[in-house]
Scaffold this active site. Structure first.
Site, PDB file in Angstrom:
ATOM      1  N   HIS A  23       0.833  -1.206   0.000  1.00 40.24           N
ATOM      2  CA  HIS A  23       0.000   0.000   0.000  1.00 40.24           C
ATOM      3  C   HIS A  23       0.863   1.251   0.000  1.00 40.24           C
ATOM      4  CE1 HIS A  23       0.504  -0.794   4.400  1.00 40.24           C
ATOM      5  NE2 HIS A  23       0.595   0.517   4.488  1.00 40.24           N
TER       6      HIS A  23
ATOM      7  N   HIS B 233       3.894   7.158   3.729  1.00 44.73           N
ATOM      8  CA  HIS B 233       4.846   6.056   3.563  1.00 44.73           C
ATOM      9  C   HIS B 233       4.368   5.113   2.458  1.00 44.73           C
ATOM     10  CE1 HIS B 233       2.053   4.258   6.627  1.00 44.73           C
ATOM     11  NE2 HIS B 233       2.264   3.131   5.950  1.00 44.73           N
TER      12      HIS B 233
ATOM     13  N   GLU C 209       7.648   1.114   5.013  1.00 46.85           N
ATOM     14  CA  GLU C 209       7.140   0.077   5.908  1.00 46.85           C
ATOM     15  C   GLU C 209       7.366  -1.271   5.236  1.00 46.85           C
ATOM     16  OE1 GLU C 209       2.852   0.303   6.372  1.00 46.85           O
ATOM     17  OE2 GLU C 209       2.895  -0.893   8.199  1.00 46.85           O
TER      18      GLU C 209
HETATM   19 CO    CO Z   1       1.186   1.351   6.247  1.00 50.06          CO
END
Ligand code: CO
Length: 136
Positions: free
Chosen positions: A7, A79, A130
């Site tokens: 994502h 992010h 991440e």
């Molecule tokens: Co995230």
């Protein structure tokens, strides 16, 4: 080592407005909002054919995204998240290459209930990254 783009997370000041933009304006499938008090955020997932966008708004007084909104009042990209098969092995490899893992360095459960780690943006050309352990 890294796998799919899981994502892209966008922090927004007004989650309802962002949902309208993605659902009504862009015609995307948008999940109901989910409060994650332990993370200090409310999230909505926009499901795309090949990935997801996570819309993130602060929840509570001490939200970790509040300072981001102070610096970016209109919101912004926060992010990106890559999938890895083995988070511990990924962490050890990246640390050996001199990258910094944020926080304790130990995986935490992220918004999807899967273990995650964050890497220092200065080690990734200005982008907070991440890593999420996803079994495929
Ligand atoms: Co995230």
């Amino acid at each position: 080592m890294i796998g799919r783009l899981n994502h892209v997370a966008i922090v927004v000041p007004d989650l309802d407005a962002a949902v309208r933009t993605y659902r009504d304006g862009l015609g995307a499938a948008v999940s109901p909002p989910e409060d994650l008090p332990e993370h200090g955020v409310t999230v909505v997932f926009v499901t795309l054919p090949n990935s997801k966008v996570e819309l993130v708004a602060p929840l509570g007084e001490t939200s970790p995204v509040a300072s981001f909104l102070d610096r970016n009042p209109a919101g912004g990209m926060h992010h990106i998240c890559f999938e890895v098969a083995d988070l511990g092995a990924a962490r050890d490899r990246l640390v050996a290459e001199g990258m910094r893992v944020l926080g304790s360095g130990e995986p935490k459960l992220g918004a999807h209930g899967l273990p995650v780690l964050f890497l220092h943006p200065k080690d990734l050309h200005g982008t907070l990254v991440e890593l999420e352990e996803v079994a495929r």
